[in-house]
Design a protein around this motif. Structure first.
Motif, short mmCIF file in Angstrom:
data_model
loop_
_atom_site.label_atom_id
_atom_site.label_comp_id
_atom_site.label_asym_id
_atom_site.label_seq_id
_atom_site.Cartn_x
_atom_site.Cartn_y
_atom_site.Cartn_z
N TYR A 211 87.17 -19.37 87.33
CA TYR A 211 87.66 -18.78 88.57
C TYR A 211 86.50 -18.30 89.44
N GLU A 212 85.49 -17.69 88.82
CA GLU A 212 84.35 -17.20 89.59
C GLU A 212 83.44 -18.34 90.04
N ILE A 225 89.07 -28.35 87.90
CA ILE A 225 90.09 -27.40 87.44
C ILE A 225 91.23 -27.33 88.44
N GLY A 226 92.37 -26.81 87.98
CA GLY A 226 93.50 -26.54 88.85
C GLY A 226 93.50 -25.06 89.20
N PRO A 272 104.27 -19.94 88.57
CA PRO A 272 104.87 -20.39 87.30
C PRO A 272 105.01 -21.89 87.18
N GLU A 273 105.27 -22.55 88.29
CA GLU A 273 105.47 -24.01 88.23
C GLU A 273 104.18 -24.76 87.90
N ALA A 274 103.02 -24.10 88.06
CA ALA A 274 101.74 -24.77 87.82
C ALA A 274 101.30 -24.72 86.36
N LEU A 279 92.26 -27.15 82.82
CA LEU A 279 91.05 -27.95 82.59
C LEU A 279 91.31 -29.41 82.92
N LEU A 280 91.28 -29.74 84.19
CA LEU A 280 91.61 -31.10 84.63
C LEU A 280 90.59 -32.12 84.15
#
Length: 285
Positions: A211-212, A225-226, A272-274, A279-280
């Protein structure tokens, strides 16, 4: 590197860049043909520039970088990959070679740090940060490079780890992310700036590091990443981090938890749907 006798006035410069960078303020000369200038810049008090003239001793080493003008090259310090760090490195190398008495332990460490941090922007010049061999959770058996100094590892203890090199985590990570990451005992004893010490994040907690990292790597979203999924993972595994709004002290997070339901949109959103499988890059293997 410059001293008082190397302070010049703009009128003493052997070139004129006023049309390119505006009214020049302070001027320092490091060695013949190498200068540092300040000039105003919109949105900033001043901008710093290195100038290297063609006759300068370090010109050949830095000539592939910067902006070309007749008889010289210009290196804005605001351009991370513009080559100014190479100018600093070559200047230090030149001065220490000419004046061995400057090569104290402190100067040597500073010289090393200059090259260390510059490698993150110019691996083609300094070489890439090495893939770590030993981690807090076994030896590296397999790795995947996400970028120079950021690797996904599989270890001899059947662990998957995100490894982030010192020059990156030291400048980009919050104090919370640094605490979550695990160093090796060797790096913590010897000093991270000397060993290029990595921080390692297990799969459960690497969501914070990703995230960072993505704050300065927008191209990672949807490829490496997603974003929505990584925020979901943070809420699932590390809600303390998710609950900390910008400017909130780390000691006051408990008082904030009662407001999560109404305030979470201000911090890290939930989708929630994601899901939380972010880790794409692993899905592409």
């Amino acid at each position: 590197m410059a001293n008082e006798k190397d302070q010049l006035t703009p009128e003493e410069l052997p070139f004129d860049l006023k049309n390119e960078i505006g009214e020049i303020g302070k001027v320092q000369r490091f060695i013949p043909g190498v200068y540092c200038l300040t000039a105003p810049k919109e949105g900033c008090p001043v901008e710093n520039y290195y100038v290297v003239m063609e006759f300068a001793a370090v010109f050949a080493a830095v000539s592939k970088y910067g902006r070309q003008f007749p008889g010289l090259r210009l290196y804005p310090v605001s351009e991370d990959a513009g080559g100014w760090r190479i100018v600093e490195y070559e200047l230090a190398k030149y001065q220490m070679a000419r004046s061995p008495e400057l090569l104290s332990e402190e100067a040597e460490q500073e010289f090393h740090r200059t090259a260390l941090f510059a490698a993150g922007y110019h691996p083609e010049y300094f070489g890439e940060y090495p893939v770590p061999i030993r981690t807090p959770r076994g030896c590296t058996l397999r790795h995947q490079k996400l970028e120079n100094g950021v690797y996904w590892l599989e270890t001899s203890q059947c662990e998957e780890l995100l490894a982030v090199c010192y020059p990156i985590w030291n400048t980009e990570f919050t104090s919370i992310a640094r605490v979550i990451g695990e160093p090796t005992e060797y790096d913590s004893i010897q000093g991270y700036d000397k060993t290029m010490g990595y921080l390692y994040f297990i799969r459960r907690s690497c969501c914070v590091a990703f995230y960072e990292l993505m704050q300065t790597r927008p191209a990672w979203e949807g490829t490496v990443i997603g974003k929505a999924a990584v925020m979901n993972a943070i809420w699932r595994y590390l809600p303390k981090y998710a609950a900390m709004a910008p400017g909130l002290s780390e000691n006051s997070w408990k008082n904030y938890l009662s407001k999560i339901e109404t305030e979470r949109e201000r911090v890290i959103r939930m989708s929630p749907e994601a899901g939380d499988d972010f880790l794409l890059f692993l899905k592409e293997q």
